[in-house]
Design an enzyme around this catalytic site. Sequence first.
Site, PDB file in Angstrom:
ATOM      1  N   ILE A   1      -7.437   7.330  -1.366  1.00  0.00           N
ATOM      2  CA  ILE A   1      -7.246   5.873  -1.331  1.00  0.00           C
ATOM      3  C   ILE A   1      -8.062   5.426  -0.120  1.00  0.00           C
ATOM      4  CG2 ILE A   1      -5.068   6.184  -0.040  1.00  0.00           C
ATOM      5  CD1 ILE A   1      -4.044   3.562  -1.129  1.00  0.00           C
ATOM      6  N   SER A   2      -8.908   4.403  -0.294  1.00  0.00           N
ATOM      7  CA  SER A   2      -9.826   4.018   0.781  1.00  0.00           C
ATOM      8  C   SER A   2      -9.074   3.411   1.971  1.00  0.00           C
ATOM      9  CB  SER A   2     -10.845   2.998   0.261  1.00  0.00           C
ATOM     10  OG  SER A   2     -11.502   3.510  -0.868  1.00  0.00           O
ATOM     11  N   GLN A   3      -9.733   3.474   3.140  1.00  0.00           N
ATOM     12  CA  GLN A   3      -9.228   2.869   4.374  1.00  0.00           C
ATOM     13  C   GLN A   3      -8.967   1.367   4.122  1.00  0.00           C
ATOM     14  OE1 GLN A   3     -12.557   2.304   6.905  1.00  0.00           O
ATOM     15  NE2 GLN A   3     -11.395   2.373   8.819  1.00  0.00           N
ATOM     16  N   PRO A   4      -7.884   0.798   4.674  1.00  0.00           N
ATOM     17  CA  PRO A   4      -7.599  -0.632   4.452  1.00  0.00           C
ATOM     18  C   PRO A   4      -8.798  -1.535   4.768  1.00  0.00           C
ATOM     19  CG  PRO A   4      -5.753   0.410   5.578  1.00  0.00           C
ATOM     20  CD  PRO A   4      -6.826   1.454   5.483  1.00  0.00           C
TER      21      PRO A   4
ATOM     22  N   ARG B   1       0.825  -1.230   0.000  1.00  0.00           N
ATOM     23  CA  ARG B   1       0.000   0.000   0.000  1.00  0.00           C
ATOM     24  C   ARG B   1       0.855   1.275   0.000  1.00  0.00           C
ATOM     25  NH1 ARG B   1      -5.419   1.595   1.633  1.00  0.00           N
ATOM     26  NH2 ARG B   1      -5.419   3.402   2.996  1.00  0.00           N
TER      27      ARG B   1
END
Length: 216
Positions: free
Chosen positions: A61-64, A35
């Site tokens: 970028i979305s949260q994991p 990431r």
Amino acid sequence: MAEYQETREYMVRTQLIPRGINDPRVLDAMRRTPRHLFVDKSMREAAYADSALPIGEGQTISQPYMVAVMTELLELHGDEKVLEIGTGSGYQAAVLADLAREVFTIERIADLAARAEERFRELHYPTIRVRVGDGTLGWPEEAPFDGIIITAASPRVPEPLLSQLADNGILIIPVGSRYSQHLLKVRKTETGLTQEIHTPCVFVPLIGEHGWTPEG
Ligand code: SAM
């Protein structure tokens, strides 16, 4: 990808497993995918934090955890053809490429698409194809898709995407208002479509013919 490996393991143990992610293939893909190489250099140290991060152009970028939940809901086994709408940094597509046969991803902002494509080349993701355009129209020449994932918020499920979903295919989309949504899981069965409502979420808007207008 040894760099940040312990940080990724910590992310999996503290952010994903305790919140119910339990598909071992998804957890392994989250352990493997670098990431920190999908965000700006200045943000690498924050890449595995429990949050979304800016990627430029007003996008994120979305949260994991959100990436893992959406991926798990797709129920991938390895031989699927998947369509993603909203390439952004390319991170979600990279996770999908680890779990499916082919990934097609569409981004409306050309600069983001170009940067993601460069990352896929450098990091050796030969099974991902990128297109610039309005993803609410899908990618008809490559349909049908076994999985479709929309990583931006929509007022409804875009009709062209439903028609490009294969029999027994699964579509995941954040649906709701511009500022608050729930993940919706749609499955195409022999007898029609089934729908399940999942996790609450907040995504940037899906802007296009079958999504939101740029003005709101
Ligand atoms: N999946 C991305 C990642 O892993 O970094 C995060 C996606 S970000 C939350 C949402 C993205 O959807 C933005 O890059 C935005 O430009 C894009 N987007 C919005 N509307 C779109 C559309 N109609 N077609 C394609 N991309 C769109």
